[in-house]
Design a protein around this motif. Structure first.
Motif, mmCIF file in Angstrom:
data_model
loop_
_atom_site.group_PDB
_atom_site.id
_atom_site.type_symbol
_atom_site.label_atom_id
_atom_site.label_comp_id
_atom_site.label_asym_id
_atom_site.label_seq_id
_atom_site.Cartn_x
_atom_site.Cartn_y
_atom_site.Cartn_z
ATOM 1 N N MET A 3 0.844 -1.182 0.000
ATOM 2 C CA MET A 3 0.000 0.000 0.000
ATOM 3 C C MET A 3 0.887 1.242 0.000
ATOM 4 O O MET A 3 2.053 1.184 0.393
ATOM 5 C CB MET A 3 -0.885 0.014 1.250
ATOM 6 C CG MET A 3 -1.747 -1.226 1.408
ATOM 7 S SD MET A 3 -2.948 -1.421 0.103
ATOM 8 C CE MET A 3 -4.098 -0.141 0.561
ATOM 9 N N LYS A 4 0.322 2.353 -0.420
ATOM 10 C CA LYS A 4 1.087 3.597 -0.502
ATOM 11 C C LYS A 4 1.707 3.951 0.855
ATOM 12 O O LYS A 4 2.851 4.382 0.921
ATOM 13 C CB LYS A 4 0.199 4.729 -1.002
ATOM 14 C CG LYS A 4 0.960 5.991 -1.270
ATOM 15 C CD LYS A 4 0.117 7.013 -1.983
ATOM 16 C CE LYS A 4 0.963 8.219 -2.316
ATOM 17 N NZ LYS A 4 0.315 9.113 -3.241
ATOM 18 N N GLU A 5 0.962 3.732 1.940
ATOM 19 C CA GLU A 5 1.477 4.041 3.280
ATOM 20 C C GLU A 5 2.682 3.169 3.624
ATOM 21 O O GLU A 5 3.635 3.634 4.239
ATOM 22 C CB GLU A 5 0.377 3.842 4.332
ATOM 23 C CG GLU A 5 -0.793 4.780 4.192
ATOM 24 C CD GLU A 5 -1.810 4.333 3.136
ATOM 25 O OE1 GLU A 5 -1.861 3.136 2.783
ATOM 26 O OE2 GLU A 5 -2.535 5.204 2.635
ATOM 27 N N GLN A 6 2.633 1.892 3.220
ATOM 28 C CA GLN A 6 3.754 0.994 3.476
ATOM 29 C C GLN A 6 4.989 1.448 2.708
ATOM 30 O O GLN A 6 6.095 1.442 3.245
ATOM 31 C CB GLN A 6 3.392 -0.432 3.080
ATOM 32 C CG GLN A 6 2.345 -1.066 3.951
ATOM 33 C CD GLN A 6 1.864 -2.377 3.389
ATOM 34 O OE1 GLN A 6 1.557 -2.487 2.213
ATOM 35 N NE2 GLN A 6 1.804 -3.388 4.241
ATOM 36 N N GLN A 8 5.648 4.475 1.722
ATOM 37 C CA GLN A 8 6.131 5.702 2.355
ATOM 38 C C GLN A 8 6.979 5.383 3.577
ATOM 39 O O GLN A 8 8.039 5.991 3.778
ATOM 40 C CB GLN A 8 4.953 6.588 2.768
ATOM 41 C CG GLN A 8 4.265 7.259 1.612
ATOM 42 C CD GLN A 8 3.004 8.006 2.031
ATOM 43 O OE1 GLN A 8 2.311 7.620 2.970
ATOM 44 N NE2 GLN A 8 2.709 9.089 1.335
ATOM 45 N N ARG A 9 6.545 4.417 4.402
ATOM 46 C CA ARG A 9 7.317 4.037 5.592
ATOM 47 C C ARG A 9 8.648 3.418 5.201
ATOM 48 O O ARG A 9 9.675 3.675 5.843
ATOM 49 C CB ARG A 9 6.513 3.071 6.458
ATOM 50 C CG ARG A 9 5.369 3.745 7.177
ATOM 51 C CD ARG A 9 4.805 2.920 8.317
ATOM 52 N NE ARG A 9 4.747 1.497 8.050
ATOM 53 C CZ ARG A 9 3.666 0.748 8.111
ATOM 54 N NH1 ARG A 9 2.523 1.269 8.446
ATOM 55 N NH2 ARG A 9 3.710 -0.546 7.868
ATOM 56 N N GLN A 12 10.913 6.216 4.136
ATOM 57 C CA GLN A 12 11.310 6.980 5.315
ATOM 58 C C GLN A 12 12.433 6.255 6.046
ATOM 59 O O GLN A 12 13.426 6.869 6.433
ATOM 60 C CB GLN A 12 10.117 7.182 6.240
ATOM 61 C CG GLN A 12 10.455 7.969 7.492
ATOM 62 C CD GLN A 12 9.269 8.107 8.423
ATOM 63 O OE1 GLN A 12 8.204 7.522 8.216
ATOM 64 N NE2 GLN A 12 9.446 8.871 9.476
ATOM 65 N N TYR A 41 5.969 4.569 -6.737
ATOM 66 C CA TYR A 41 5.620 5.500 -5.664
ATOM 67 C C TYR A 41 5.575 6.948 -6.152
ATOM 68 O O TYR A 41 4.711 7.725 -5.748
ATOM 69 C CB TYR A 41 6.624 5.358 -4.525
ATOM 70 C CG TYR A 41 6.400 6.322 -3.393
ATOM 71 C CD1 TYR A 41 5.304 6.171 -2.546
ATOM 72 C CD2 TYR A 41 7.266 7.376 -3.161
ATOM 73 C CE1 TYR A 41 5.088 7.048 -1.503
ATOM 74 C CE2 TYR A 41 7.060 8.258 -2.122
ATOM 75 C CZ TYR A 41 5.971 8.094 -1.296
ATOM 76 O OH TYR A 41 5.768 8.967 -0.262
ATOM 77 N N GLU A 75 3.363 -8.923 2.882
ATOM 78 C CA GLU A 75 3.456 -7.594 3.453
ATOM 79 C C GLU A 75 4.756 -7.473 4.241
ATOM 80 O O GLU A 75 5.093 -8.335 5.044
ATOM 81 C CB GLU A 75 2.265 -7.337 4.374
ATOM 82 C CG GLU A 75 2.231 -5.935 4.896
ATOM 83 C CD GLU A 75 0.978 -5.690 5.701
ATOM 84 O OE1 GLU A 75 1.103 -5.083 6.784
ATOM 85 O OE2 GLU A 75 -0.104 -6.096 5.266
ATOM 86 N N ASP A 80 7.825 0.880 13.700
ATOM 87 C CA ASP A 80 7.838 2.352 13.844
ATOM 88 C C ASP A 80 8.804 2.793 14.904
ATOM 89 O O ASP A 80 9.197 2.176 15.760
ATOM 90 C CB ASP A 80 6.427 2.863 14.197
ATOM 91 C CG ASP A 80 5.468 2.627 13.022
ATOM 92 O OD1 ASP A 80 5.728 3.199 11.963
ATOM 93 O OD2 ASP A 80 4.497 1.878 13.204
#
Length: 80
Positions: A3-6, A8-9, A12, A41, A75, A80
């Protein structure tokens, strides 16, 4: 599929690492997967295998292999 959030993490975490540490254990396949993720991305529109092939300077057959590997990955655990 990530997913886009994954993604992004993941990017990061990559930015937080020292580059030498990040690439020390990265073989060509993992580097290729990272490049494909980066293209997907940052894309502002849908991306085809041909577009990825052109951007990376590799064959569409190689892109297909990388996409299959990404598709088959579970996944990714990112703490975090």
């Amino acid at each position: 599929m990530a997913m886009k959030e994954q993604i992004q993490r993941i990017f990061q975490k990559m930015q937080e690492c020292h580059p030498a540490e990040l690439f020390r254990c990265m073989d060509d396949t993992k580097a290729g997967l990272g490049a494909v993720l980066r293209i997907l991305y940052t894309a502002k529109e849908p991306v085809t295998a041909g577009m990825i092939s052109e951007k990376m300077g590799i064959s569409t057959a190689r892109v297909a292999v990388l996409l299959k590997k990404l598709e088959g990955m579970q996944e990714l655990p990112v703490s975090d």
